[in-house]
Design an enzyme around this catalytic site. Structure first.
Site, PDB file in Angstrom:
ATOM      1  N   ASP A 155       0.915  -1.293  -0.077  1.00  0.00           N
ATOM      2  CA  ASP A 155      -0.097   0.212   0.265  1.00  0.00           C
ATOM      3  C   ASP A 155       1.009   1.096   0.006  1.00  0.00           C
ATOM      4  O   ASP A 155       0.668   2.266  -0.625  1.00  0.00           O
ATOM      5  CB  ASP A 155      -0.930  -0.022   1.223  1.00  0.00           C
ATOM      6  N   HIS A 183      -4.716  -3.067   6.614  1.00  0.00           N
ATOM      7  CA  HIS A 183      -4.558  -3.573   5.128  1.00  0.00           C
ATOM      8  C   HIS A 183      -5.745  -3.870   4.466  1.00  0.00           C
ATOM      9  O   HIS A 183      -6.254  -4.969   4.425  1.00  0.00           O
ATOM     10  CB  HIS A 183      -3.613  -4.547   4.953  1.00  0.00           C
TER      11      HIS A 183
HETATM   12  P1  NAX Z   1      -2.844 -17.992  -4.244  1.00  0.00           P
HETATM   13  O1  NAX Z   1      -4.001 -18.509  -3.891  1.00  0.00           O
HETATM   14  O2  NAX Z   1      -2.184 -18.002  -5.517  1.00  0.00           O
HETATM   15  O3  NAX Z   1      -1.800 -19.078  -3.152  1.00  0.00           O
HETATM   16  C1  NAX Z   1      -2.340 -19.311  -1.981  1.00  0.00           C
HETATM   17  C2  NAX Z   1      -1.390 -20.599  -1.449  1.00  0.00           C
HETATM   18  O4  NAX Z   1      -1.589 -20.693  -0.273  1.00  0.00           O
HETATM   19  C3  NAX Z   1      -2.191 -21.695  -2.312  1.00  0.00           C
HETATM   20  O5  NAX Z   1      -1.263 -22.318  -3.110  1.00  0.00           O
HETATM   21  C4  NAX Z   1      -2.643 -22.582  -1.246  1.00  0.00           C
HETATM   22  O6  NAX Z   1      -2.658 -24.044  -1.561  1.00  0.00           O
HETATM   23  C5  NAX Z   1      -1.760 -22.112   0.114  1.00  0.00           C
HETATM   24  N1  NAX Z   1      -2.401 -22.632   1.185  1.00  0.00           N
HETATM   25  C6  NAX Z   1      -3.654 -22.325   1.625  1.00  0.00           C
HETATM   26  N2  NAX Z   1      -3.658 -22.699   2.949  1.00  0.00           N
HETATM   27  C7  NAX Z   1      -2.564 -23.042   3.323  1.00  0.00           C
HETATM   28  C8  NAX Z   1      -1.968 -23.573   4.535  1.00  0.00           C
HETATM   29  N3  NAX Z   1      -2.946 -23.850   5.500  1.00  0.00           N
HETATM   30  N4  NAX Z   1      -0.831 -23.825   4.775  1.00  0.00           N
HETATM   31  C9  NAX Z   1       0.091 -23.494   3.502  1.00  0.00           C
HETATM   32  N5  NAX Z   1      -0.335 -23.116   2.301  1.00  0.00           N
HETATM   33  C10 NAX Z   1      -1.628 -22.971   2.410  1.00  0.00           C
HETATM   34  O7  NAX Z   1      -2.764 -16.684  -3.597  1.00  0.00           O
HETATM   35  P2  NAX Z   1      -1.732 -15.459  -3.578  1.00  0.00           P
HETATM   36  O8  NAX Z   1      -2.107 -14.592  -4.751  1.00  0.00           O
HETATM   37  O9  NAX Z   1      -0.406 -16.054  -3.550  1.00  0.00           O
HETATM   38  O10 NAX Z   1      -2.145 -14.634  -1.990  1.00  0.00           O
HETATM   39  C11 NAX Z   1      -1.845 -15.149  -0.998  1.00  0.00           C
HETATM   40  C12 NAX Z   1      -2.515 -14.064   0.148  1.00  0.00           C
HETATM   41  O11 NAX Z   1      -1.802 -12.890   0.219  1.00  0.00           O
HETATM   42  C13 NAX Z   1      -3.968 -13.869  -0.093  1.00  0.00           C
HETATM   43  O12 NAX Z   1      -4.673 -14.146   1.153  1.00  0.00           O
HETATM   44  C14 NAX Z   1      -4.017 -12.351  -0.584  1.00  0.00           C
HETATM   45  O13 NAX Z   1      -5.241 -11.721  -0.406  1.00  0.00           O
HETATM   46  C15 NAX Z   1      -2.909 -11.874   0.083  1.00  0.00           C
HETATM   47  N6  NAX Z   1      -2.292 -10.693  -0.467  1.00  0.00           N
HETATM   48  C16 NAX Z   1      -1.855  -9.675   0.676  1.00  0.00           C
HETATM   49  C17 NAX Z   1      -1.339  -8.575   0.490  1.00  0.00           C
HETATM   50  C18 NAX Z   1      -0.808  -7.572   1.449  1.00  0.00           C
HETATM   51  O14 NAX Z   1      -0.309  -6.429   0.781  1.00  0.00           O
HETATM   52  N7  NAX Z   1      -0.856  -7.901   2.625  1.00  0.00           N
HETATM   53  C19 NAX Z   1      -1.305  -7.994  -1.094  1.00  0.00           C
HETATM   54  C20 NAX Z   1      -1.338  -9.221  -2.008  1.00  0.00           C
HETATM   55  C21 NAX Z   1      -2.231 -10.171  -1.631  1.00  0.00           C
HETATM   56  O15 NAX Z   1      -3.704  -9.866  -1.970  1.00  0.00           O
END
Ligand code: NAX
Length: 328
Positions: A155, A183
């Site tokens: 952000d 966030h």
């Molecule tokens: P993806 O859906 O591409 O990847 C998430 C991965 O996490 C998947 O491969 C899934 O199998 C795995 N996963 C789910 N549960 C799990 C667990 N218990 N243990 C280990 N792995 C697990 O998402 P992606 O685009 O990589 O985003 C990941 C997270 O970042 C999301 O929650 C998203 O909302 C968040 N974000 C946060 C941001 C921030 O600024 N704080 C910005 C970017 C993003 O939106």
């Protein structure tokens, strides 16, 4: 050697992040051991990922472990980057997401508490990242609270970029951009205290209307705007922001950066026991200090209070995920 765990290793953010870290973008010439945590359903994808990591021949990468058990993957780690979380599904409310993902962070907090190094530093990225971080912190009583943080650097980067574009000036001339609060869309991108070429933003941009409305909304809604255009959420810019956050935290400097941290004893009157984004500076080695003399005028205060209220609401929804003795 730094031992780093990345959760959600087969997701889109990790697909950028792993290769940056293994290449030395974060810890320079220090050797690295990577632990990659995923859910069992991603076993095949994990094999493919490991093959690609192997094929990069990273000289600094001395060890790679992959698995599905947090107790195994968090063992002895110095840094935990918690990216893995479930995305919001169709028809799912924010509240459902909070509860679903909250359970992941309860389990991971407990596992970190049990097997990570006692001075492990934990950056939570998986959303809703502030409250997920709070859940992990509560479930890890042996790890100091100040070792937990959630990411608002993306952000901040977005805000910095918008200000530079509007002022037609190079990015490095824009400094002191703070994100306050959650966030989420209630976040408060603070232009009042930001500087452009060492002058106040208002002095350079002059257009208060644009700053108070367009600028703030563009930053607050940037995430959903990217989803609408790309069909997927921001990933490469999120990975870059993770590297930026940790680089700031591990390099002692008086330079301001935004980080969501435990609000206990803050000087801005924010309720305690929240993970709240503040302006910070780095003490090095993953330690920070909240900068406590930033001016908060009525305009900012009003917006900050809305974000604080949202975090209090989120906390009340997940309180049952804190250890029993804490539920009131
Ligand atoms: P993806 O859906 O591409 O990847 C998430 C991965 O996490 C998947 O491969 C899934 O199998 C795995 N996963 C789910 N549960 C799990 C667990 N218990 N243990 C280990 N792995 C697990 O998402 P992606 O685009 O990589 O985003 C990941 C997270 O970042 C999301 O929650 C998203 O909302 C968040 N974000 C946060 C941001 C921030 O600024 N704080 C910005 C970017 C993003 O939106």
């Amino acid at each position: 050697m730094k031992r780093i765990v990345i959760t959600g290793a087969c997701g889109q953010i990790a697909y950028s992040l792993i290769f940056k870290i293994a290449n030395g973008d974060l810890f320079g010439q220090e050797e690295i051991a990577l632990h990659l945590l995923e859910v069992k359903e991603m076993e095949n994808a994990m094999h493919g990922l490991l093959m690609e990591i192997e094929d990069c021949c990273f000289p600094l990468l001395k060890e790679v472990k992959a698995g599905f058990d947090p107790l195994e993957m968090f063992n002895d780690v110095d840094v935990a980057i918690l990216v893995g979380a479930k995305p919001r599904g169709p028809g799912m409310e924010r509240k459902d997401l909070l509860l679903d993902n909250g359970k992941i962070f309860l389990e991971q907090g407990k596992a970190l508490n049990k097997v990570a190094k006692k001075d492990v530093k934990i950056l939570v990225v998986g959303n809703p990242c502030n409250t997920n971080c709070l859940i992990a912190m509560h479930n890890a009583p042996n790890i100091p609270k100040e070792n937990f943080y959630a990411m608002t650097r993306l952000d901040q980067n977005r805000a910095q970029s918008q200000l530079a574009k509007k002022a037609s000036i190079s990015l490095d001339k824009v400094s002191n951009v703070t994100i306050w609060g959650n966030h989420s869309t209630t976040q408060v991108p603070d232009f009042m205290n930001a500087l452009i070429d060492k002058k106040s933003v208002l002095e350079v941009i002059k257009d208060k209307q644009w700053l108070e409305n367009t600028f703030m909304q563009v930053v607050q809604k940037r995430g959903s705007e990217i989803i609408a255009k790309r069909g997927k959420s921001s990933a490469a810019s999120a990975a870059q922001a993770i590297v930026d956050t940790l680089k700031s935290l591990y390099t002692s400097s008086k330079k301001l950066f935004s980080l969501a941290v435990c609000s206990d004893k803050n000087s801005y009157g924010i309720k305690e026991d929240l993970i709240f984004s503040f302006p910070c500076f780095s003490l090095g080695n993953g330690r920070y200090k909240i900068i406590d003399n930033i001016k908060v005028d009525n305009f900012l205060r009003e917006k900050i209070t809305i974000s604080e209220k949202e975090l209090l609401e989120e906390k009340s929804l997940v309180k049952h995920l804190f250890p029993n003795e804490e539920v009131d």
